[in-house]
Enzyme design. Structure first.
Site, PDB file in Angstrom:
ATOM      1  N   LYS A  22       0.839  -1.220   0.000  1.00  0.00           N
ATOM      2  CA  LYS A  22       0.000   0.000   0.000  1.00  0.00           C
ATOM      3  C   LYS A  22       0.865   1.258   0.000  1.00  0.00           C
ATOM      4  CE  LYS A  22      -1.665   1.636   4.046  1.00  0.00           C
ATOM      5  NZ  LYS A  22      -1.431   3.050   4.373  1.00  0.00           N
ATOM      6  N   ASN A  23       1.850   1.296   0.890  1.00  0.00           N
ATOM      7  CA  ASN A  23       2.599   2.543   1.040  1.00  0.00           C
ATOM      8  C   ASN A  23       3.610   2.773  -0.079  1.00  0.00           C
ATOM      9  OD1 ASN A  23       1.074   3.122   3.223  1.00  0.00           O
ATOM     10  ND2 ASN A  23       2.627   2.567   4.756  1.00  0.00           N
ATOM     11  N   CYS A 115      -4.569  12.991  12.617  1.00  0.00           N
ATOM     12  CA  CYS A 115      -5.433  11.808  12.609  1.00  0.00           C
ATOM     13  C   CYS A 115      -5.237  11.097  13.927  1.00  0.00           C
ATOM     14  CB  CYS A 115      -5.121  10.909  11.414  1.00  0.00           C
ATOM     15  SG  CYS A 115      -3.519  10.152  11.515  1.00  0.00           S
ATOM     16  N   ARG A 120       0.700  14.805  12.755  1.00  0.00           N
ATOM     17  CA  ARG A 120       1.087  14.641  11.354  1.00  0.00           C
ATOM     18  C   ARG A 120       1.244  15.957  10.583  1.00  0.00           C
ATOM     19  NH1 ARG A 120      -1.329   9.175   9.058  1.00  0.00           N
ATOM     20  NH2 ARG A 120       0.737   9.146   8.143  1.00  0.00           N
ATOM     21  N   ASP A 306       4.452   0.801  11.939  1.00  0.00           N
ATOM     22  CA  ASP A 306       3.256   0.150  11.385  1.00  0.00           C
ATOM     23  C   ASP A 306       3.089  -1.286  11.886  1.00  0.00           C
ATOM     24  OD1 ASP A 306       2.686   2.460  10.056  1.00  0.00           O
ATOM     25  OD2 ASP A 306       3.409   1.786   8.107  1.00  0.00           O
ATOM     26  N   ARG A 398      -8.721  -0.574   4.190  1.00  0.00           N
ATOM     27  CA  ARG A 398      -7.868   0.478   3.622  1.00  0.00           C
ATOM     28  C   ARG A 398      -6.492  -0.082   3.274  1.00  0.00           C
ATOM     29  NH1 ARG A 398      -7.871   6.044   6.745  1.00  0.00           N
ATOM     30  NH2 ARG A 398      -6.548   6.379   4.940  1.00  0.00           N
TER      31      ARG A 398
HETATM   32  N1  EPU Z   1       6.791  14.699  10.482  1.00  0.00           N
HETATM   33  C1  EPU Z   1       7.070  16.001  10.761  1.00  0.00           C
HETATM   34  N2  EPU Z   1       6.968  16.913   9.752  1.00  0.00           N
HETATM   35  C2  EPU Z   1       6.623  16.549   8.494  1.00  0.00           C
HETATM   36  C3  EPU Z   1       6.335  15.211   8.207  1.00  0.00           C
HETATM   37  C4  EPU Z   1       6.435  14.288   9.234  1.00  0.00           C
HETATM   38  O1  EPU Z   1       7.381  16.364  11.896  1.00  0.00           O
HETATM   39  O2  EPU Z   1       6.570  17.426   7.625  1.00  0.00           O
HETATM   40  C5  EPU Z   1       6.886  13.695  11.558  1.00  0.00           C
HETATM   41  C6  EPU Z   1       5.567  12.982  11.812  1.00  0.00           C
HETATM   42  O3  EPU Z   1       4.724  13.732  12.670  1.00  0.00           O
HETATM   43  C7  EPU Z   1       6.025  11.695  12.424  1.00  0.00           C
HETATM   44  C8  EPU Z   1       7.335  11.418  11.668  1.00  0.00           C
HETATM   45  O4  EPU Z   1       7.740  12.665  11.132  1.00  0.00           O
HETATM   46  O5  EPU Z   1       6.337  11.913  13.769  1.00  0.00           O
HETATM   47  C9  EPU Z   1       7.268  10.396  10.556  1.00  0.00           C
HETATM   48  O6  EPU Z   1       6.186  10.685   9.701  1.00  0.00           O
HETATM   49  P1  EPU Z   1       6.248  10.395   8.147  1.00  0.00           P
HETATM   50  O7  EPU Z   1       6.174  11.692   7.422  1.00  0.00           O
HETATM   51  O8  EPU Z   1       7.415   9.517   7.836  1.00  0.00           O
HETATM   52  O9  EPU Z   1       4.894   9.608   7.923  1.00  0.00           O
HETATM   53  P2  EPU Z   1       4.079   9.617   6.560  1.00  0.00           P
HETATM   54  O10 EPU Z   1       5.029   9.699   5.447  1.00  0.00           O
HETATM   55  O11 EPU Z   1       2.980  10.591   6.641  1.00  0.00           O
HETATM   56  C10 EPU Z   1       4.138   7.041   6.066  1.00  0.00           C
HETATM   57  C11 EPU Z   1       3.147   5.926   5.970  1.00  0.00           C
HETATM   58  C12 EPU Z   1       2.626   5.582   7.357  1.00  0.00           C
HETATM   59  C13 EPU Z   1       3.830   5.193   8.229  1.00  0.00           C
HETATM   60  C14 EPU Z   1       4.851   6.318   8.249  1.00  0.00           C
HETATM   61  C15 EPU Z   1       6.119   6.002   9.025  1.00  0.00           C
HETATM   62  C16 EPU Z   1       2.141   6.179   3.790  1.00  0.00           C
HETATM   63  C17 EPU Z   1       0.919   6.459   2.988  1.00  0.00           C
HETATM   64  N3  EPU Z   1       2.035   6.299   5.096  1.00  0.00           N
HETATM   65  O12 EPU Z   1       3.432   8.164   6.602  1.00  0.00           O
HETATM   66  O13 EPU Z   1       1.776   4.445   7.205  1.00  0.00           O
HETATM   67  O14 EPU Z   1       3.396   4.909   9.536  1.00  0.00           O
HETATM   68  O15 EPU Z   1       5.232   6.657   6.904  1.00  0.00           O
HETATM   69  O16 EPU Z   1       6.719   4.865   8.512  1.00  0.00           O
HETATM   70  O17 EPU Z   1       3.151   5.826   3.245  1.00  0.00           O
HETATM   71  C18 EPU Z   1       0.053   2.952   7.770  1.00  0.00           C
HETATM   72  O18 EPU Z   1       0.312   2.334   6.727  1.00  0.00           O
HETATM   73  O19 EPU Z   1      -0.716   2.483   8.655  1.00  0.00           O
HETATM   74  C19 EPU Z   1       0.677   4.256   7.997  1.00  0.00           C
HETATM   75  C20 EPU Z   1       0.236   5.123   8.905  1.00  0.00           C
END
Ligand code: EPU
Length: 420
Positions: A22-23, A115, A120, A306, A398
């Site tokens: 998915k990711n 969320c 986030r 995850d 999802r």
């Molecule tokens: N963060 C910041 N600033 C930003 C972006 C992120 O402070 O601009 C922080 C977040 O708050 C968090 C950390 O950085 O504390 C990591 O967040 P990240 O941005 O890596 O998460 P994401 O890219 O939004 C993806 C996956 C998530 C998974 C995370 C971490 C997708 C669609 N989602 O989210 O997947 O948990 O990376 O590996 O790729 C799931 O599949 O259940 C899921 C939530």
């Protein structure tokens, strides 16, 4: 609204095939916006998030067809705007921002908001766009990024919890069409970022260093259509491995990438779970009594956030005390109170959950709060005595393709019921 009815206590046995990740597929679908030519992606899992990403692309003006595990997208003419209702429903849809900025030099999307797993923010995504010369404005709940011509730059994407997966994806996608060289330091090293880089390179991008913390992107004039097979879902694979251990079963997982799962198998091994590899097939079974282990979630190659909830479900069944520390998302413990309804003894202390395991779990109605929490409740329900009803399984749909069907094929007594 569908629920799962689980009659627990049956060890899982047999073989399960892992679906596409998915990711990985979500940002790859977004990347098709970078070209007017058709792109075809294979190994696409049948998930509601994937269908939703297809709807977003169509809403932006692309032609999208999703059939039999493949999606074809042609984004001939697109608009650079994502409304609140689009972005709010799926946090992952923020990854349309980078390709729209790269292709159109302007994008306006609704700020996604938080969320259940945490706040986030997207500050690091925006820092990256600014490093490419984009001007950023936030007003009325929308963020707008515009540039006359994106230009390569250097940016450090490390944040409070390490790097950002979708932030890295977004900045990398925008930079493919920027003039000159972009260097991303503290880039996310997740396999999904590598898969995206491979797809972008197949489209004609020039990206090196994917999988390491330094990504170098040399901008090109234009990208072209490409065909790509998505990597298998490492989180799905590990979820079945944990379910096999939790039910004292023996499951062979096929089509996975064991090289994406070192941290997870290391922890499972420490906990007394046997994992045998034969090529891409993995056979998982309990080696005897489980041992309590401490787990801390970290960016890749560390233990994935995850899988924190699923591992916690396993530790509730394990005699002893296990400390599970969540370092990525600040409130990703929604499953704790639901696991307690099944008889688990868990206390939260700051970013850690202290699990006093080994008491037998007993079935109860529970409420799924997010995707991975739901998976943990299913695992606990499979191991519990008696009947567990997991409500709101749309969260599971999802991100897990046919979870109930795959579990049934492994012998689980699990049924989907419509409670509406
Ligand atoms: N963060 C910041 N600033 C930003 C972006 C992120 O402070 O601009 C922080 C977040 O708050 C968090 C950390 O950085 O504390 C990591 O967040 P990240 O941005 O890596 O998460 P994401 O890219 O939004 C993806 C996956 C998530 C998974 C995370 C971490 C997708 C669609 N989602 O989210 O997947 O948990 O990376 O590996 O790729 C799931 O599949 O259940 C899921 C939530």
């Amino acid at each position: 609204m569908d629920s799962f009815l689980i009659k627990g206590g049956v060890p899982l046995h047999g073989e399960v095939k892992i679906s596409g990740a998915k990711n990985a597929v979500l940002p790859i679908m977004a990347a098709t916006l970078l070209t007017a030519e058709p792109c075809v992606i294979h190994g696409v899992p049948n998930l509601s998030d994937v269908k939703f990403m297809g709807q977003i692309l169509a809403w932006l003006g692309a032609q999208v067809s999703l059939e039999g595990g493949s999606v074809r997208v042609q984004a001939h003419k697109i608009k650079g705007q994502g409304d609140y209702d689009l972005v709010r429903k799926m946090r992952g849809s923020i990854c349309i921002m980078g390709p729209l900025l790269g292709r159109l030099q302007k994008v306006r999307v609704s700020l996604p908001g938080g969320c259940v797993i945490g706040a986030r923010p997207i500050n690091l995504h925006l820092k990256g766009f600014a490093a490419l010369g984009a001007k950023i404005h936030i007003e009325n709940g929308y963020v707008r990024a515009t540039a006359r011509r994106l230009a390569g730059g250097e940016v450090f994407l490390g944040g409070r919890a390490g790097s950002t997966v979708l932030g890295t994806a977004n900045v990398m996608m925008a930079a493919t069409l920027a003039e000159g060289v972009t260097v991303i330091e503290s880039a996310a090293c997740e396999p999904e970022v590598v898969d995206l880089a491979q797809f972008l390179n197949a489209m004609g991008a020039r990206i090196s260093g994917a999988g390491s913390p330094t990504l170098t992107i040399t901008g090109v004039e234009r990208l072209h259509g490409a065909e790509h097979e998505v990597i298998p879902d490492r989180i799905e694979a590990a979820t079945y491995a944990i379910a096999a251990a939790a039910t004292k079963g023996e499951v062979t997982i096929t089509g996975a990438r064991p090289d994406h799962l070192h941290a997870v198998f290391d922890k499972l091994h420490e906990a007394g779970v046997r994992v045998e590899r034969a090529g891409a097939a993995l056979t998982v079974r309990r080696g005897g009594r489980l041992r309590a282990v401490d787990v801390t979630t970290l960016p890749y190659p560390g233990f994935p956030t995850d899988l924190q909830a699923q591992m916690m479900a396993l530790m509730t069944l394990t005699p002893g005390i296990s400390i599970i520390t969540e370092r990525i998302f600040e409130s990703r413990f929604m499953h704790v109170s639901e696991l307690a309804r099944l008889g688990a003894d868990i206390e939260i202390e700051g970013p850690s959950a202290i699990v006093k395991g080994g008491q037998p779990l007993s079935g109860a109605p529970v409420m799924a709060s997010d995707l991975r929490a739901s998976a943990a409740l299913v695992i606990a329900g499979l191991a519990a005595r008696g009947a567990t009803q997991v409500n709101r399984v749309y969260h599971i749909d999802r991100g897990y393709e046919n979870l109930d069907g795959k579990l049934r094929a492994l012998g689980a007594r699990i049924e989907r019921v419509d409670e509406s």
